[in-house]
Design a protein around this motif. Structure first.
Motif, PDB file in Angstrom:
ATOM      1  N   ARG A 139       0.850  -1.124  -0.024  1.00  0.00           N
ATOM      2  CA  ARG A 139      -0.020   0.051   0.050  1.00  0.00           C
ATOM      3  C   ARG A 139       0.858   1.314   0.012  1.00  0.00           C
ATOM      4  O   ARG A 139       0.755   2.326  -0.923  1.00  0.00           O
ATOM      5  N   GLU A 140       1.772   1.253   0.890  1.00  0.00           N
ATOM      6  CA  GLU A 140       2.868   2.526   0.936  1.00  0.00           C
ATOM      7  C   GLU A 140       3.818   2.521  -0.314  1.00  0.00           C
ATOM      8  O   GLU A 140       3.790   3.646  -0.860  1.00  0.00           O
ATOM      9  N   ALA A 141       4.029   1.457  -0.953  1.00  0.00           N
ATOM     10  CA  ALA A 141       4.770   1.384  -2.165  1.00  0.00           C
ATOM     11  C   ALA A 141       3.986   2.050  -3.353  1.00  0.00           C
ATOM     12  O   ALA A 141       4.285   2.749  -4.210  1.00  0.00           O
ATOM     13  N   LEU A 142       2.904   1.589  -3.418  1.00  0.00           N
ATOM     14  CA  LEU A 142       1.731   2.078  -4.612  1.00  0.00           C
ATOM     15  C   LEU A 142       1.544   3.789  -4.175  1.00  0.00           C
ATOM     16  O   LEU A 142       1.536   4.352  -5.147  1.00  0.00           O
ATOM     17  N   ALA A 143       1.299   4.035  -2.972  1.00  0.00           N
ATOM     18  CA  ALA A 143       1.159   5.698  -2.687  1.00  0.00           C
ATOM     19  C   ALA A 143       2.512   6.519  -3.200  1.00  0.00           C
ATOM     20  O   ALA A 143       2.490   7.313  -3.774  1.00  0.00           O
ATOM     21  N   TYR A 144       3.425   5.670  -2.925  1.00  0.00           N
ATOM     22  CA  TYR A 144       5.075   6.446  -3.400  1.00  0.00           C
ATOM     23  C   TYR A 144       5.078   6.608  -4.867  1.00  0.00           C
ATOM     24  O   TYR A 144       5.292   7.599  -5.410  1.00  0.00           O
ATOM     25  N   ALA A 145       4.600   5.484  -5.550  1.00  0.00           N
ATOM     26  CA  ALA A 145       4.672   5.347  -6.756  1.00  0.00           C
ATOM     27  C   ALA A 145       3.836   6.334  -7.598  1.00  0.00           C
ATOM     28  O   ALA A 145       4.152   7.154  -8.439  1.00  0.00           O
ATOM     29  N   ILE A 146       2.617   6.414  -6.833  1.00  0.00           N
ATOM     30  CA  ILE A 146       1.501   7.412  -7.324  1.00  0.00           C
ATOM     31  C   ILE A 146       1.979   8.739  -7.126  1.00  0.00           C
ATOM     32  O   ILE A 146       1.887   9.671  -8.244  1.00  0.00           O
ATOM     33  N   HIS A 147       2.695   9.195  -6.174  1.00  0.00           N
ATOM     34  CA  HIS A 147       3.050  10.640  -5.953  1.00  0.00           C
ATOM     35  C   HIS A 147       4.250  10.810  -6.983  1.00  0.00           C
ATOM     36  O   HIS A 147       4.448  11.889  -7.626  1.00  0.00           O
ATOM     37  N   LEU A 148       5.114   9.819  -7.144  1.00  0.00           N
ATOM     38  CA  LEU A 148       6.317   9.960  -8.167  1.00  0.00           C
ATOM     39  C   LEU A 148       5.740  10.292  -9.699  1.00  0.00           C
ATOM     40  O   LEU A 148       6.192  10.987 -10.490  1.00  0.00           O
ATOM     41  N   GLU A 149       4.747   9.258 -10.163  1.00  0.00           N
ATOM     42  CA  GLU A 149       4.204   9.529 -11.572  1.00  0.00           C
ATOM     43  C   GLU A 149       3.449  10.861 -11.495  1.00  0.00           C
ATOM     44  O   GLU A 149       3.555  11.668 -12.560  1.00  0.00           O
TER      45      GLU A 149
END
Length: 158
Positions: free
Chosen positions: A99-109
């Motif tokens: 969940r945290e990895a997805l949130a991180y990736a969403i912010h990078l994108e």
């Protein structure tokens, strides 16, 4: 990420900037992959890093060929849920989960989308605008797939 003014660049300079942007994104993902221990989180970050590498490869190929194939096609951004507004932006830790990895990736994108949006607006009316519009559309598709994954696994109705 660097701030860019309302200016348009030559094809080569614009693509070089985009290559740098993709490399920066890849490095962020690589650092995160090396940090987290959760298998699911690592897979999410790995897939996102590979997307960045593919984008970078396409851009470097465009430098060699002097143009970007398919600029006319698929240059419409897709709608996203804008989850970056509701998900906390934070650094990952070794204990971060999927969940945290997805949130991180969403912010990078989202950062990449902002960059390409500024660049396409700065080149509005110029031939380079199409290149940045295509890159913007590609990034919105990446973001949409990350958001869909987040919704599927973490935004349940129950």
């Amino acid at each position: 990420m660097r701030e860019q003014g309302q200016v348009c660049y030559t094809f080569e300079a614009a693509v070089e900037m985009a290559v740098s942007m993709e490399e920066e994104g890849f490095r962020h993902y690589l650092t995160a992959i090396r940090k987290v221990t959760n298998k699911g989180a690592r897979e999410i970050l790995k897939d996102a890093a590979l997307d960045e590498l593919e984008h970078k490869h396409q851009l470097e190929k465009a430098l060699i060929e002097g143009s970007m194939a398919g600029v006319e096609e698929m240059n419409r951004p897709v709608k996203t849920m804008n989850l970056n507004y509701v998900l906390a932006k934070k650094e990952l830790s070794p204990n971060s989960d999927a969940r945290e990895a997805l949130a991180y990736a969403i912010h990078l994108e989202t950062g990449s989308i902002d960059f390409y949006k500024r660049m396409s607006e700065g080149c509005a009316g110029a031939p380079m605008a199409g290149v940045f519009e295509r890159l913007l559309a590609d990034e919105t598709r990446h973001l949409q797939s990350l958001e869909d994954l987040y919704e599927e696994h973490f935004l349940t109705e129950n």
